[in-house]
Scaffold this active site. Structure first.
Site, PDB file in Angstrom:
ATOM      1  N   HIS A  73      57.905  46.380  37.029  1.00 42.48           N
ATOM      2  CA  HIS A  73      57.715  46.514  38.487  1.00 42.48           C
ATOM      3  C   HIS A  73      58.647  45.549  39.227  1.00 42.48           C
ATOM      4  O   HIS A  73      59.196  45.875  40.286  1.00 42.48           O
ATOM      5  CB  HIS A  73      56.266  46.202  38.880  1.00 42.48           C
ATOM      6  CG  HIS A  73      55.329  47.359  38.671  1.00 42.48           C
ATOM      7  ND1 HIS A  73      55.592  48.638  39.110  1.00 42.48           N
ATOM      8  CD2 HIS A  73      54.104  47.414  38.073  1.00 42.48           C
ATOM      9  CE1 HIS A  73      54.585  49.443  38.799  1.00 42.48           C
ATOM     10  NE2 HIS A  73      53.669  48.728  38.156  1.00 42.48           N
ATOM     11  N   TYR A 106      55.960  52.232  46.955  1.00 45.34           N
ATOM     12  CA  TYR A 106      54.757  52.378  46.125  1.00 45.34           C
ATOM     13  C   TYR A 106      53.731  53.321  46.747  1.00 45.34           C
ATOM     14  O   TYR A 106      52.588  52.950  47.020  1.00 45.34           O
ATOM     15  CB  TYR A 106      54.160  50.986  45.875  1.00 45.34           C
ATOM     16  CG  TYR A 106      53.340  50.886  44.599  1.00 45.34           C
ATOM     17  CD1 TYR A 106      53.913  51.134  43.354  1.00 45.34           C
ATOM     18  CD2 TYR A 106      51.998  50.522  44.640  1.00 45.34           C
ATOM     19  CE1 TYR A 106      53.180  51.029  42.184  1.00 45.34           C
ATOM     20  CE2 TYR A 106      51.254  50.426  43.473  1.00 45.34           C
ATOM     21  CZ  TYR A 106      51.851  50.684  42.251  1.00 45.34           C
ATOM     22  OH  TYR A 106      51.124  50.577  41.090  1.00 45.34           O
ATOM     23  N   HIS A 138      55.194  46.507  31.410  1.00 48.16           N
ATOM     24  CA  HIS A 138      54.925  47.346  32.582  1.00 48.16           C
ATOM     25  C   HIS A 138      55.015  46.503  33.866  1.00 48.16           C
ATOM     26  O   HIS A 138      55.707  46.874  34.817  1.00 48.16           O
ATOM     27  CB  HIS A 138      53.533  47.981  32.432  1.00 48.16           C
ATOM     28  CG  HIS A 138      53.066  48.782  33.597  1.00 48.16           C
ATOM     29  ND1 HIS A 138      52.981  50.163  33.581  1.00 48.16           N
ATOM     30  CD2 HIS A 138      52.621  48.408  34.831  1.00 48.16           C
ATOM     31  CE1 HIS A 138      52.538  50.599  34.746  1.00 48.16           C
ATOM     32  NE2 HIS A 138      52.298  49.544  35.526  1.00 48.16           N
ATOM     33  N   GLU A 139      54.344  45.351  33.868  1.00 51.44           N
ATOM     34  CA  GLU A 139      54.320  44.525  35.089  1.00 51.44           C
ATOM     35  C   GLU A 139      55.701  43.945  35.406  1.00 51.44           C
ATOM     36  O   GLU A 139      56.134  43.945  36.559  1.00 51.44           O
ATOM     37  CB  GLU A 139      53.295  43.392  34.952  1.00 51.44           C
ATOM     38  CG  GLU A 139      51.854  43.849  34.738  1.00 51.44           C
ATOM     39  CD  GLU A 139      51.382  44.936  35.702  1.00 51.44           C
ATOM     40  OE1 GLU A 139      51.969  45.076  36.796  1.00 51.44           O
ATOM     41  OE2 GLU A 139      50.431  45.662  35.338  1.00 51.44           O
ATOM     42  N   HIS A 199      49.062  56.125  40.108  1.00 52.84           N
ATOM     43  CA  HIS A 199      48.696  55.999  38.690  1.00 52.84           C
ATOM     44  C   HIS A 199      48.215  57.323  38.098  1.00 52.84           C
ATOM     45  O   HIS A 199      47.848  57.390  36.942  1.00 52.84           O
ATOM     46  CB  HIS A 199      47.584  54.951  38.496  1.00 52.84           C
ATOM     47  CG  HIS A 199      47.989  53.558  38.849  1.00 52.84           C
ATOM     48  ND1 HIS A 199      47.704  52.992  40.070  1.00 52.84           N
ATOM     49  CD2 HIS A 199      48.660  52.621  38.136  1.00 52.84           C
ATOM     50  CE1 HIS A 199      48.173  51.762  40.102  1.00 52.84           C
ATOM     51  NE2 HIS A 199      48.762  51.502  38.953  1.00 52.84           N
ATOM     52  N   GLU A 253      55.510  53.708  38.969  1.00 48.40           N
ATOM     53  CA  GLU A 253      54.547  53.551  37.877  1.00 48.40           C
ATOM     54  C   GLU A 253      55.113  54.073  36.559  1.00 48.40           C
ATOM     55  O   GLU A 253      54.971  53.447  35.505  1.00 48.40           O
ATOM     56  CB  GLU A 253      53.255  54.303  38.210  1.00 48.40           C
ATOM     57  CG  GLU A 253      52.239  53.454  38.921  1.00 48.40           C
ATOM     58  CD  GLU A 253      51.903  52.212  38.106  1.00 48.40           C
ATOM     59  OE1 GLU A 253      51.565  52.338  36.919  1.00 48.40           O
ATOM     60  OE2 GLU A 253      51.990  51.105  38.663  1.00 48.40           O
ATOM     61  N   ASP A 297      44.547  55.840  45.684  1.00 45.17           N
ATOM     62  CA  ASP A 297      45.555  55.291  44.758  1.00 45.17           C
ATOM     63  C   ASP A 297      46.973  55.491  45.335  1.00 45.17           C
ATOM     64  O   ASP A 297      47.904  55.820  44.611  1.00 45.17           O
ATOM     65  CB  ASP A 297      45.410  55.943  43.373  1.00 45.17           C
ATOM     66  CG  ASP A 297      46.288  55.297  42.299  1.00 45.17           C
ATOM     67  OD1 ASP A 297      46.573  54.088  42.405  1.00 45.17           O
ATOM     68  OD2 ASP A 297      46.698  56.028  41.368  1.00 45.17           O
ATOM     69  N   VAL A 323      35.953  49.910  21.453  1.00 48.85           N
ATOM     70  CA  VAL A 323      36.271  51.283  21.052  1.00 48.85           C
ATOM     71  C   VAL A 323      37.703  51.330  20.512  1.00 48.85           C
ATOM     72  O   VAL A 323      38.619  50.853  21.178  1.00 48.85           O
ATOM     73  CB  VAL A 323      36.166  52.246  22.274  1.00 48.85           C
ATOM     74  CG1 VAL A 323      36.371  53.691  21.857  1.00 48.85           C
ATOM     75  CG2 VAL A 323      34.844  52.055  22.999  1.00 48.85           C
ATOM     76  N   GLU A 369      46.489  50.084  25.029  1.00 44.30           N
ATOM     77  CA  GLU A 369      45.470  50.292  23.985  1.00 44.30           C
ATOM     78  C   GLU A 369      44.993  48.973  23.348  1.00 44.30           C
ATOM     79  O   GLU A 369      43.842  48.886  22.912  1.00 44.30           O
ATOM     80  CB  GLU A 369      45.984  51.250  22.906  1.00 44.30           C
ATOM     81  CG  GLU A 369      47.099  50.721  22.005  1.00 44.30           C
ATOM     82  CD  GLU A 369      48.461  50.680  22.672  1.00 44.30           C
ATOM     83  OE1 GLU A 369      48.587  51.154  23.823  1.00 44.30           O
ATOM     84  OE2 GLU A 369      49.408  50.157  22.048  1.00 44.30           O
ATOM     85  N   ASP A 408      53.304  53.650  19.565  1.00 46.94           N
ATOM     86  CA  ASP A 408      52.545  54.856  19.933  1.00 46.94           C
ATOM     87  C   ASP A 408      52.878  55.174  21.388  1.00 46.94           C
ATOM     88  O   ASP A 408      53.576  54.419  22.049  1.00 46.94           O
ATOM     89  CB  ASP A 408      51.034  54.597  19.767  1.00 46.94           C
ATOM     90  CG  ASP A 408      50.618  53.352  20.497  1.00 46.94           C
ATOM     91  OD1 ASP A 408      50.841  53.281  21.731  1.00 46.94           O
ATOM     92  OD2 ASP A 408      50.097  52.407  19.860  1.00 46.94           O
ATOM     93  N   ASP A 452      52.723  46.044  26.058  1.00 49.89           N
ATOM     94  CA  ASP A 452      53.184  47.116  26.954  1.00 49.89           C
ATOM     95  C   ASP A 452      52.727  46.864  28.400  1.00 49.89           C
ATOM     96  O   ASP A 452      53.426  47.242  29.344  1.00 49.89           O
ATOM     97  CB  ASP A 452      52.790  48.517  26.447  1.00 49.89           C
ATOM     98  CG  ASP A 452      51.311  48.676  26.136  1.00 49.89           C
ATOM     99  OD1 ASP A 452      50.520  47.765  26.436  1.00 49.89           O
ATOM    100  OD2 ASP A 452      50.956  49.740  25.578  1.00 49.89           O
ATOM    101  N   ASP A 511      57.072  48.473  23.364  1.00 50.32           N
ATOM    102  CA  ASP A 511      56.000  48.650  22.378  1.00 50.32           C
ATOM    103  C   ASP A 511      55.961  50.131  22.001  1.00 50.32           C
ATOM    104  O   ASP A 511      55.172  50.904  22.532  1.00 50.32           O
ATOM    105  CB  ASP A 511      54.662  48.208  23.000  1.00 50.32           C
ATOM    106  CG  ASP A 511      53.457  48.613  22.153  1.00 50.32           C
ATOM    107  OD1 ASP A 511      53.604  48.735  20.924  1.00 50.32           O
ATOM    108  OD2 ASP A 511      52.369  48.808  22.733  1.00 50.32           O
TER     109      ASP A 511
HETATM  110  C1  L5Q Z   1      47.338  50.019  36.039  1.00 43.77           C
HETATM  111  C2  L5Q Z   1      48.151  47.896  35.331  1.00 43.77           C
HETATM  112  C3  L5Q Z   1      47.616  47.583  33.975  1.00 43.77           C
HETATM  113  N1  L5Q Z   1      47.259  48.683  36.078  1.00 43.77           N
HETATM  114  N2  L5Q Z   1      46.012  51.989  36.509  1.00 43.77           N
HETATM  115  C4  L5Q Z   1      44.102  51.624  39.498  1.00 43.77           C
HETATM  116  O1  L5Q Z   1      45.116  52.425  37.430  1.00 43.77           O
HETATM  117  C5  L5Q Z   1      44.951  51.468  38.342  1.00 43.77           C
HETATM  118  C6  L5Q Z   1      45.736  50.412  37.972  1.00 43.77           C
HETATM  119  C7  L5Q Z   1      46.370  50.784  36.822  1.00 43.77           C
HETATM  120  F1  L5Q Z   1      48.205  46.511  33.527  1.00 43.77           F
HETATM  121  F2  L5Q Z   1      46.323  47.375  33.958  1.00 43.77           F
HETATM  122  F3  L5Q Z   1      47.873  48.586  33.113  1.00 43.77           F
HETATM  123  O2  L5Q Z   1      48.190  50.573  35.396  1.00 43.77           O
HETATM  124 ZN    ZN Z   2      51.873  49.486  37.527  1.00 39.33          ZN
END
Ligand code: L5Q
Ligand code: ZN
Length: 543
Positions: free
Chosen positions: A386, A397, A382-383, A470, A406, A465, A432, A425, A420, A378, A417
């Site tokens: 972008h 952004y 996510h990346e 985020h 985001e 941020d 953890v 995760e 869940d 995931d 994915d």
């Molecule tokens: C984020 C991308 C990931 N980063 N969340 C600050 O808070 C900050 C960055 C992120 F790949 F790590 F998820 O989503």
């Molecule tokens: Zn991001």
């Protein structure tokens, strides 16, 4: 092309065949013990019966073969069969003995000392010293068929070859450093004068080989006509391969790799696009040493600890490519087949991953907050999303448009994915279980607002941020959660993709996103679905 083989029994029959058109007669030889025995099985390509045989097996002569000289003698006694004078036309290259005790004499056919390109004749001698088989390409007609003058030299042939490809010599002719600090040449150049057989014709040519890893791996094989410098043949012998690797979580997976220069690369040329998926190791170098070094393995087995992050970055980039291609017919993030480049082991103890405008970077994590971030599909989705956003809606952004940017990355991370509603995760706090970076079903669990009432007005600074991109993404994330629960993933996917690629603009607000998604739902599925989308946004207080 399928070849048609004909088996001709014995030397006598064959010799009769060979007489046709040759004018030569097969005379009794001084020492018939060296002659091919009549019971030899002789394989001929049916279309070239006038040629020398390509495979002969059986007990071929009564004489024992113990040396190269003995093989020479055998060829000489049978020169009307092979149409070869072994002294001037076959050059011994190698003698190998195998585990069965057989000896294999490997010859290079030559014409006036010039090798016939990619041709071999091999004589196989068994443990008893008897020739068990002979096979290969004799090219008996080659000498008469070359009527060319050589005019180019080696260097001119190399220049002609370079001008044929889309990589500049200066780009490839660089020194590289291995991660261990060893310096080596990126470029290997070879230029050899050969006789090039093509469709029964023979051309004097330079076989030029240009091999390099940068700027993109190349293994060019180019044949330059030695008389006029024209290109006879050119191909980039990219040997795509299927390797295997161990991912961040210790799982085994198969990988699309690439073979060149005696090694395998995490370099995927199999996707239905012009570009490639290339994965690098930044070697903890940081932003000024991107992308870093190709991740290679001599055995095509990427099992080491250091390779794990690269294995997953490569594998999941392919999975996300497939997701966009299979669902939306989108070729790469830009829809135009752009290369998908990733660098792992970015920086040191870096607890983040990012799209940096032209490639992805993945930190290793510090080992307690995160492990290697590419280990979560995931996060990879996510990346790469972008990058899709940057080439479509171009959501700015910061503030609400940034939080939408985001959120769309999280939403497509969920689509890829969907086990869940959690984000990251798989790599978050490796010690953890059950926790994550964010939750789309319950954003407040990770300190994100889930309703407009709790929207956080933060400064548009890195510290803030960028207006909480985020943080406030929790609100559109929760709306996506309601939407997907109500209409199902497959409709939601189409609606989100359409909103992102058709309706949203750089400064879209949450309210604009609500409208864009409702409109997309209406376009694709009608008012019932559009109403469900509207309710989802009502639930988070965005109107
Ligand atoms: C984020 C991308 C990931 N980063 N969340 C600050 O808070 C900050 C960055 C992120 F790949 F790590 F998820 O989503
Ligand atoms: Zn991001």
């Amino acid at each position: 092309m399928k070849q048609h083989w004909k088996t001709v029994a014995g030397a006598v029959t064959l010799s009769a065949g060979l007489l046709i058109g040759s004018g030569a007669s097969v005379n009794a030889e001084a020492d018939p013990a060296w002659k091919l025995k009549p019971e030899a099985n002789i394989q001929m390509d049916q279309s070239v019966l006038e040629q020398a045989p390509s495979f002969i097996s059986g007990k071929l002569s009564t004489q024992k073969i113990n040396s190269k000289q003995d093989v020479d003698k055998f060829f000489k006694e049978n020169k009307d069969v092979f149409k070869k004078n072994p002294k001037s036309q076959l050059e011994l290259k190698d003698v190998k003995t195998d585990e069965l005790g057989m000896t294999h004499y490997v010859y290079q056919p030559v014409v006036h000392n010039v090798p016939i390109d990619q041709s071999r004749v091999i004589v196989h001698v068994d443990q008893q010293g008897e020739i068990a088989a002979i096979n290969g390409e004799f090219h008996p007609d080659a000498p008469e068929k070359i009527k060319q003058q050589r005019e180019l030299n080696k260097k001119e042939a190399l220049d002609a070859a370079w001008s044929q490809i889309d990589v500049e010599r200066s780009e490839a002719d660089v020194k590289k450093k291995s991660p261990e600090g060893k310096s080596f040449n990126n470029l290997t150049e070879k230029s050899e004068l050969v006789v090039l057989p093509q469709d029964g014709e023979y051309t004097l040519a330079y076989h030029v080989q240009l091999q390099f890893a940068e700027p993109t791996p190349g293994n060019w094989q180019i044949w330059v006509n030695a008389e006029d410098g024209s290109i006879e043949k050119a191909m980039n012998k990219v040997h795509e391969a299927t390797g295997s690797g161990t991912g961040v979580l210790g799982d085994q997976k198969s990988l699309n790799t690439y073979y060149a220069n005696s090694t395998y690369y995490l370099y995927d040329v199999t996707k239905p696009m012009s570009g490639v998926i290339a994965t690098y190791d930044n070697n903890n170098g940081g932003q000024y040493s991107l992308p870093g070094y190709y991740v290679t393995d001599s055995g095509n087995t990427f099992y080491s600890e250091r390779q794990k992050a690269a294995v997953d970055a490569h594998y999941y980039a392919g999975e996300v490519f497939d997701y966009y291609y299979d669902n939306f017919n989108r070729e790469s993030y830009d829809g135009n087949g752009a290369d998908i480049v990733s660098s792992v082991h970015f920086g040191s103890n870096y607890n983040n991953a990012a799209w940096v405008g032209n490639q992805m970077i993945y930190g290793d994590g510090d080992g307690s907050t995160f492990t290697y971030l590419s280990g979560a599909d995931d996060i990879v989705a996510h990346e790469l999303t972008h990058a899709v956003t940057d080439t479509t809606a171009e959501l700015v952004y910061e503030n609400q448009s940034g939080a939408l940017n985001e959120s769309f990355s999280d939403v497509f991370g969920y689509f890829v994915d969907n086990e869940d509603w959690l984000m990251g995760e798989d790599v978050y706090t490796p010690g953890v279980t059950g926790d994550a970076l964010r939750s789309m079903s319950n954003p407040t669990q990770y300190d994100q607002p889930a309703h407009m009432d709790d929207y956080q007005d933060l400064p548009n600074t890195e510290q803030g941020d960028w207006g909480g991109v985020h943080i406030n993404s929790g609100i559109p994330n929760k709306a996506a959660y309601y939407t997907i629960n109500s209409i199902g993933q497959s409709k939601a996917e189409e609606i989100y993709y359409r909103a992102l690629t058709v309706y949203l603009t750089p400064n879209s607000t949450f309210s604009d996103a609500r409208q864009a998604l409702i409109q997309s739902a209406q376009d694709l599925y009608g008012s019932t679905t559009a109403n469900s989308v509207a309710s989802a946004w009502n639930n988070v207080g965005v109107y």
